[in-house]
Design an enzyme around this catalytic site. Structure first.
Site, mmCIF file in Angstrom:
data_model
loop_
_atom_site.group_PDB
_atom_site.id
_atom_site.type_symbol
_atom_site.label_atom_id
_atom_site.label_comp_id
_atom_site.label_asym_id
_atom_site.label_seq_id
_atom_site.Cartn_x
_atom_site.Cartn_y
_atom_site.Cartn_z
ATOM 1 N N GLN A 75 44.174 30.920 85.735
ATOM 2 C CA GLN A 75 44.149 29.994 86.523
ATOM 3 C C GLN A 75 43.113 28.834 85.805
ATOM 4 O OE1 GLN A 75 45.581 28.189 88.940
ATOM 5 N NE2 GLN A 75 47.156 29.803 89.298
ATOM 6 N N SER A 76 43.112 28.675 84.413
ATOM 7 C CA SER A 76 42.093 27.732 83.469
ATOM 8 C C SER A 76 42.352 26.453 83.832
ATOM 9 C CB SER A 76 42.497 28.145 82.274
ATOM 10 O OG SER A 76 41.481 27.201 81.614
ATOM 11 N N ASN A 77 41.188 25.636 84.543
ATOM 12 C CA ASN A 77 41.310 24.136 84.476
ATOM 13 C C ASN A 77 41.372 23.396 82.939
ATOM 14 O OD1 ASN A 77 41.260 23.983 87.747
ATOM 15 N ND2 ASN A 77 39.124 25.140 87.134
ATOM 16 N N ALA A 79 42.630 24.737 80.400
ATOM 17 C CA ALA A 79 44.101 24.821 79.918
ATOM 18 C C ALA A 79 44.839 23.596 80.476
ATOM 19 C CB ALA A 79 44.855 26.123 80.392
#
Ligand SMILES: *Cc1c(COP(=O)(O)O)cnc(C)c1O
Length: 334
Positions: A75-77, A79
């Site tokens: 759930q990388s912001n 990325a």
């Protein structure tokens, strides 16, 4: 500090607003809390990676890259914002997602930022928790080169001395806003993870001589390691600005007690912080970063620390991931 000396492209919505959090300050009984709205940087939902990406993309485009390669947790912001920046400039984007939380929850794996990464055209691949992510990026970069394309590798969180320039600029921007409205800032509070935000702020403040203490609330590493990472990067960033000697070790403070059970694992303190920010100020935080920092800030306020001070909370964003935590949040919304 003369940032126009560095390649940069402009897409962030700047300056971000600096707003009082009167109802939250009142609910906690002080200190006087303000929020720097870096959740409003404008790129596909915004967040703190956008400022870093202005300088990273500046360099990527100057080098003639046609593909961005980066990594993050599922759930990388970072990325999401990198995929959006790539789209904005017609570049391809290869993203390696680390299954750091080891969960097969459908919302976490498919919704929130993952959904947006795909919508933005990011090409995702997943690797198990504990993978050497720098080595994984190098393998992907090699693959990209083998196809005759030109990769530009962005480290996790965009946190190197190029990306951190974005937060040196944020420090300058914040001090200018405060000066224009006669607001004396006693302290800046931020979540601190891959360290670029914290390090860039410290470097920028040191280089302009503003001497406002920055307090990081850690989201992953223990205190000693986090402070060492931030310090090393702050020195590098300040050196890039011509003044590496101005960053002193004691300028780096990270409290990592709010991490709780681990990266990405929320507890009641985090849920309460999310509810408080939402219901006193209409602000959306996330359970991994900004919510953990707010948990720390709420705890400090209740203990009477920083009483009488004016404290600016840097809102680093993250609300685009919230749908990925639907099942985690269920039962904690009342
Ligand atoms: C990445 C991130 C952070 C941490 O910033 P670093 O520069 O990696 O320390 C904080 N908040 C949000 C919402 C993030 O996405």
């Amino acid at each position: 500090m003369h940032l126009a000396r560095f390649p940069r492209v402009r897409f962030a919505h700047l300056p971000t607003p600096l707003e009082p959090m009167s109802r939250l300050s009142e609910a906690l009984g002080g200190p006087s809390l303000w929020v720097k709205r870096d959740d409003c940087t404008g790129l596909a939902g915004g967040g703190n990676k956008t400022r870093k990406l202005e300088f990273l993309l500046g360099e990527a485009l100057r080098e003639g890259a046609d593909t961005l390669v980066t990594h993050g947790a599922v759930q990388s912001n970072h990325a999401r914002q990198t995929a959006a920046a790539a789209a904005r400039f017609g570049l391809a984007c290869e993203i390696v997602l680390e299954e750091r939380l080891n969960t097969d929850a459908e919302d976490y794996n498919l919704s929130g930022n993952v959904l947006l990464d795909r919508l933005l055209g990011g090409r995702l691949r997943r690797v198990p928790a504990g993978t050497d992510m720098d080595a994984a990026l190098e393998r992907v970069a090699e693959e990209v080169r083998a196809q005759g394309r030109r990769p530009y590798v962005i480290p996790g969180g965009g946190s190197n001395a190029v990306g951190a320039l974005g937060y040196a600029d944020c420090a300058r921007e914040l001090v200018a806003q405060a000066d224009a409205q006669g607001l004396r800032i006693d302290r800046i509070v931020t979540a601190t993870g891959s360290a670029g935000t914290h390090a860039g702020l410290v470097a920028g403040l040191a280089v302009i001589g503003a001497e406002i203490p920055v307090h990081g609330f850690g989201v992953r590493a223990p205190k000693e390691r986090q402070e060492a990472n931030v310090h090393a990067l702050a020195v590098k960033t300040a050196a890039r600005l011509g003044h590496g000697d101005r960053v002193r070790r004691e300028m780096i403070v990270a409290d990592c007690d709010c991490v709780g059970a681990g990266y990405g694992i929320a507890d009641e303190g985090v849920f309460e912080a999310l509810r408080l920010a939402a219901r006193t100020e209409g602000l959306l935080l996330d359970p991994v970063y900004s919510g953990k920092a707010m948990k720390g800030l709420v705890d400090y306020a209740r203990k009477g620390r920083w009483a009488g001070e004016t404290v600016v909370f840097l809102h680093t964003g993250g609300a685009q991931g919230l749908a990925g935590y639907t099942s985690v949040l269920e039962g904690h919304l009342e």
